[in-house]
Structures are given as C-alpha cells and as structure tokens.
Design a protein around this motif. Structure first.
Motif: not given
Length: 124
Positions: A82-91, A118-124
């Motif tokens: 998974m590249n160029s991850l976005k906050p909306e990819d969080t799940a 497995t939890l993916v969190t995309v956040s700054s």
C-alpha cells in the motif's frame, strides 16, 4: 483453512505499508484470496483480489494505482503493498477466501475463511 493478516500500523499520509496474509491448512494454489477493509461505522469494502487461476488481479477504484497485490505460493502468503496512503484508508484490513474458489469471480462475497484483521491507521 486459516488466514492471518499482519503488517498494519500507524503511518503518515503519503506513506507506505505492506500487509501479509499467511495461509495455513491448505495450499494457496487452490484459492483466490481477497483483501477487505472495514472502517468504524462503515460496511466492509473489497480492496483487492488475487487469483490462483488466470483472471485478476482485481482492485477497488479507490486503491487503483496505489495498492499492489501479490502472491507467494512457495510461502503460502499473499501480500498487499500500500503506497500513497490517505487518511481514508484507515481501517481494519483482513484477508478472506471461499471454499473451493480458485479465482476472483464474485470475490466481494468471499467469507468462508476469514482471519483476524490488522489495523491500519493513516494520520499525521
């Protein structure tokens, strides 16, 4: 057949993660494997599918060009880069398959075998 997803974590927007789905109890050669995700309060979404036959791979429009699915038959594992991850990819991401189903036909309904996610969190 048991499926186990791993590789999730916290990543900044624009970052990358590689998820893995380990398959045990059978050989990967017989199964199409789908990756799915579910965010809080939302329905399950099919992300990608890899086939043991001659079709696929398949990708959701929301991840095309950013995610790449691959299968390692020797290690009985499927990976999701998974590249160029976005906050909306969080799940929570998990892999699933159906009994005796080697291709990606109807992959959005895969549910006979489903591992813990497995939890993916995309956040700054």
């Amino acid at each position: 057949v048991q499926l186990q997803a791993s590789g999730g974590g916290l990543v900044q927007p624009g970052g990358s993660l590689r998820l893995s789905c380990a398959v045990s109890g059978s050989t990967l050669d017989y199964y199409g494997i789908g990756w799915f995700r579910q965010a809080p309060g939302k329905e399950r979404e099919g992300v990608s599918c890899t086939s043991a036959a001659f079709d696929g791979p398949e990708y959701a429009d929301s991840v095309k060009g950013r995610f790449t699915i691959s299968r390692d038959n020797a290690k009985n594992a499927v990976h999701l880069q998974m590249n160029s991850l976005k906050p909306e990819d969080t799940a929570v991401y998990y892999c699933a398959a159906d009994y005796g189903h080697p291709n990606c036909s109807g992959w959005h309904e895969f549910d006979d075998f489903r591992g813990q996610g497995t939890l993916v969190t995309v956040s700054s």
